[in-house]
Structure formats: C-alpha cells, structure tokens
Design a protein around this motif. Sequence first.
Motif: not given
Ligand code: MG
Length: 416
Positions: A6-8, A150-155, A208-210
Amino acid sequence: MVLLVQKYGGTSVANLERIQKVADRVAESRRKGNRLVVVVSAMSGVTDGLLKMARELCKDPSEREMDLLLATGEQTTTALLAIALQSRGVEAVAMTGAQAGIVTDGTHTKARIANVTPRAVQSHLKAGRVVIVAGFQGQTMEGQITTLGRGGSDLTAIALAAVLKAERCEIYTDVDGVYTADPRTEPQAKKIGEISYDEMLELASTGAKVMQARSVEFAKKFGVVFEVRSSFNGLRGTMVKEEAKSMERVVVRGVSLEKSQAKVTLVGVADRPGVAAKLFTGIAKAGINVDMIVQNVSLPTGGKGSKAQTDITFTVPREELPKARKFLEPFRRAGWVKQIVFQEGVAKLSVVGIGMRSHSGVAAQLFRALAAAGVNIQMISTSEIKITVVVDEGMGAKAVRAAHREFRLGGKEGKR
Ligand code: MG
Ligand code: ADP
Ligand code: ASP
C-alpha cells in the motif's frame, strides 16, 4: 496470507490525525491476516518546503545535498506511522529506502532504480511485522542517498510490489481514482473504472500527476496491476492494467493539461545534416528536458553543403528556460542560429485513448472543439494514442473543458 503493498501519498499523511487514520486502516488490514508493506510519502508540503529553504540559501544547490535533504521528509512519516501502529499493538518496523534494498544509479534528484534487494523486508514480513518503507528514495551501490524524482513514492511502491510479487498494489491518494480529467480543474470529470498502462502512462507524462509517469512505465514492464484509490473512503478506485480488447471501444479515455511550459523557437537554423543533432545533443547534455519538437519545411530542401535555412520550435518546462537560454545564446552569437524567440506562458493539452488507433478523425474533432471555444493552437504533435497541442496557458482550463465536452467524458453525458 495475502501480501499487499500500500502507498499513502502526502495528503493522506498530512498531519498526525491523518497518520492515525492510516494506522487504523493498516491495523485493520493486518488484523484480517494480510501481510503488509506500506510505502509513505512526506507530509504534504514538506518536500516543497525543503526545496524552498535550500533555494533560499543558494540558487543552484548541489544535487547530492538536495537528495540528503529531501529524503528526510519521507523518513519522518515512516517513523511516525510505525510508532502509531506500535501503539495499537501492531508489530511494525520503519525502514529508509536504502534499508529496504532500493538500489539506484547515481543520477541525484531523479535516480533510476537499478535493482531491489528485499531480503531485510522479507525477513521482517516473515517475523509478522508490518514493514513501513520511506518512498521516493534509494541508495547507490556506493552508499549515496538518492531520490527518484517528484512523485517518486509511487515508484517505490510499484517496485516493491514487483520484486515481492505482491498480490495487490494499492495507491492511496486524495482522489478516489483516476479521472477523465483533473477533478480539481474539471468539475465534470468522471472516475475511470479501468485504464491500460499505456493510457495511464500518456496521461501521467502529460500532466495528470495522480501517478508518477516512471512508476507506470515500471508497472507495465513488470506487469504490476495496481489500483488508485482514496485513503479517505472505502470506494473502489481505478484499476491500471494490461489493455483488454474491450478498452478500445472508448476513443478518448482522458484529457490532461501540463502547465508552466515554455516555447523556444530557433529562427534561421542551417538546414544540413548534423545541425539538429549537435544542438539537441548539447541541450540533452545540459540537462534540459525538451518535449515537443517541430521543424518547418525549408525551401529549397536542405542537404549536405546546402545554404537553406529552417526554423525549429520546441517546448521545455518553464523552470528550465534560463538553462536553455544560457545554452543557446552562444549558438546565436556564433551564427548557427539567426534569432531565438523564448515564450513563456504556454500549456500543453493532451487527449489520450487507445481507441484512437482504430478511429480516424479524432484530431480534426479536437481542433474543431478548440476553435469553437476560441482557443488558438500553437503547436501540434500526435502519437498513436495521443494528440497534444500547445495553447496559451490562460486558455488551458477552457481548452480542457472544450475537449472534455467534445468527447463526452463528463459524468452527466456518459461515455462516447
Ligand atoms: Mg503523487
Ligand atoms: P499523492 O500525494 O497522494 O501522491 P498527488 O497530489 O501526487 O497525490 O496526486 C493526486 C492529485 O492528482 C489529485 O489531487 C488531482 O488533483 C491530481 N490529478 C491530476 N489529474 C488527475 C486525474 N486525471 N485523475 C485524478 N487525479 C488527477
Ligand atoms: N515527497 C515527494 C514529492 O513530493 C515524493 C512523493 O510524494 O511521491 O514529490
């Protein structure tokens, strides 16, 4: 026992109250018997705040130190969530990216994951602990701390789900799925039930930075099916997965807008082999991210030894304009380029859908809709499943609305 990753994201862990809510959710899932790896972002605003502080001290801070600084944001939430879980009697352990075995190359501030060695994570899981991993960060073979863009927690979440062969990967965020357009700017936007990797990738890489675009690329490569859903409610989210035949029925899946872009036009560039190669090799080496490139047809057609000239226009993120200016000026002074025009305040609007492969006339339809809305098109580029146009930034929201309406993506009007 099922293994879940899970990622928050930042808003989901924005303060202690929200961290408590996440801890409740994780504890509940653990009680159901799931094995859990939980990736967390920094509290929302923290990464931006750290960046701002560094830039107040120095205009161009060293990237190695930036990584060391930015990595602290995720480390804070990781520890806090583990503590919140422990206070609920749930065995939990917090780990940095490096401790979790995320090994990257040495490209500071946008490092690529080279491999993941999840031995420590696996042994904690085996011992029955919930493993909380700091997103967005890794470590080089030499022990340098890096961040993944940026947004790298998704990765981080997708990569861990891939190596651990997790049953599911759930990306918890502040919207309850991927929408046909950014729901913050398009009130008519509708949640998409399922979307192919390619569509998600195109949307993510066009504003779309989602989801972080690189994480989607990674998920596609390793076949990680993931769900984007809300951390604030229990609603089903959006499944992102391999494309299915039925997905092609929808011509346009979504619309995206990338703001803060700039346009660079090189007027009077020698039209002979090697010129574009030299210019763009240099631009790449200078670390400038060029996107759309359009070259005009020159008459007479250039070739080896030709005196013909052409114009080349390309876009760059606005914050990279000073770098581009600095790099290109010497070319003008040396006579390679007659004139250079820099234009800020443009945005890129994209419409995306795998159905475009088998439907014609989509571009014309988009252009008509934009014309009717009074939006002027400055540049056009297309791929198999995407049409992108450059428009005045001030017209961006209007352009999104026009495209969204034209392709009947809105909630009330239903799918095309
Ligand atoms: Mg993000
Ligand atoms: P997190 O901190 O959880 O990673 P982000 O802020 O990175 O969250 O991403 C979620 C945001 O992405 C939403 O709040 C929304 O405004 C934005 N967004 C942009 N385009 C879309 C889209 N097509 N569907 C859903 N959200 C989108
Ligand atoms: N905290 C990082 C960022 O703001 C990484 C992330 O949130 O995914 O970009």
